[in-house]
Design a protein around this motif. Structure first.
Motif, PDB file in Angstrom:
ATOM      1  N   TYR A 123      12.899  32.104  -1.963  1.00 18.77           N
ATOM      2  CA  TYR A 123      14.322  32.294  -2.250  1.00 18.77           C
ATOM      3  C   TYR A 123      14.526  33.506  -3.160  1.00 18.77           C
ATOM      4  CZ  TYR A 123      19.008  31.378  -4.031  1.00 18.77           C
ATOM      5  OH  TYR A 123      20.317  31.501  -4.396  1.00 18.77           O
ATOM      6  N   GLU A 124      13.710  33.616  -4.217  1.00 17.25           N
ATOM      7  CA  GLU A 124      13.837  34.736  -5.146  1.00 17.25           C
ATOM      8  C   GLU A 124      13.563  36.066  -4.460  1.00 17.25           C
ATOM      9  OE1 GLU A 124      11.110  33.894  -8.277  1.00 17.25           O
ATOM     10  OE2 GLU A 124      12.312  32.249  -9.074  1.00 17.25           O
TER      11      GLU A 124
ATOM     12  N   LYS B  67       8.997  27.516  -1.988  1.00 20.22           N
ATOM     13  CA  LYS B  67      10.428  27.580  -1.676  1.00 20.22           C
ATOM     14  C   LYS B  67      11.177  28.416  -2.716  1.00 20.22           C
ATOM     15  CE  LYS B  67      10.648  23.177   0.748  1.00 20.22           C
ATOM     16  NZ  LYS B  67      11.115  21.789   0.676  1.00 20.22           N
ATOM     17  N   ALA B  68      10.846  28.223  -3.989  1.00 16.49           N
ATOM     18  CA  ALA B  68      11.515  28.967  -5.051  1.00 16.49           C
ATOM     19  C   ALA B  68      11.183  30.455  -4.978  1.00 16.49           C
ATOM     20  CB  ALA B  68      11.116  28.406  -6.415  1.00 16.49           C
TER      21      ALA B  68
ATOM     22  N   LYS C  32      13.852  36.770  -1.241  1.00 14.69           N
ATOM     23  CA  LYS C  32      14.942  37.083  -0.310  1.00 14.69           C
ATOM     24  C   LYS C  32      16.150  37.628  -1.065  1.00 14.69           C
ATOM     25  CE  LYS C  32      13.701  34.166   3.552  1.00 14.69           C
ATOM     26  NZ  LYS C  32      14.064  33.062   4.428  1.00 14.69           N
ATOM     27  N   LEU C  33      16.421  37.096  -2.242  1.00 17.08           N
ATOM     28  CA  LEU C  33      17.508  37.634  -3.051  1.00 17.08           C
ATOM     29  C   LEU C  33      17.211  39.067  -3.495  1.00 17.08           C
ATOM     30  CD1 LEU C  33      18.565  34.704  -5.429  1.00 17.08           C
ATOM     31  CD2 LEU C  33      19.843  35.673  -3.514  1.00 17.08           C
TER      32      LEU C  33
END
Length: 74
Positions: free
Chosen positions: A55-56, A51-52, A58-59
């Motif tokens: 998220y990174e 998940k982390a 996608k950023l």
């Protein structure tokens, strides 16, 4: 159909395929990141890592705040 509509339809289809391919590569890269450091798929630590990393990533690939996409000149 006239050739203009057919041309636009083909461009939309190609962009859709490229967009879906890009999403898969971000997810597989996040999975590779977590498995490469030793997490077992399905474990609690792996899920948190995945998940982390997702998220990174996608950023990393998103537009900065305030930027608007503009049409390509191709």
């Amino acid at each position: 159909m006239n050739s203009t509509k057919l041309h636009i339809l083909s461009i939309v289809m190609v962009l859709s395929v490229l967009g879906l391919t890009g999403c898969g590569s971000i997810e597989s890269a996040a999975q590779d990141d977590c498995t490469s450091i030793g997490w077992q798929i399905g474990s609690k630590g792996y899920q948190d890592c995945y998940k982390a990393r997702l998220y990174e990533r996608k950023l990393d690939y998103s537009l900065p705040p305030g930027d608007k996409p503009y049409p390509s000149l191709l």
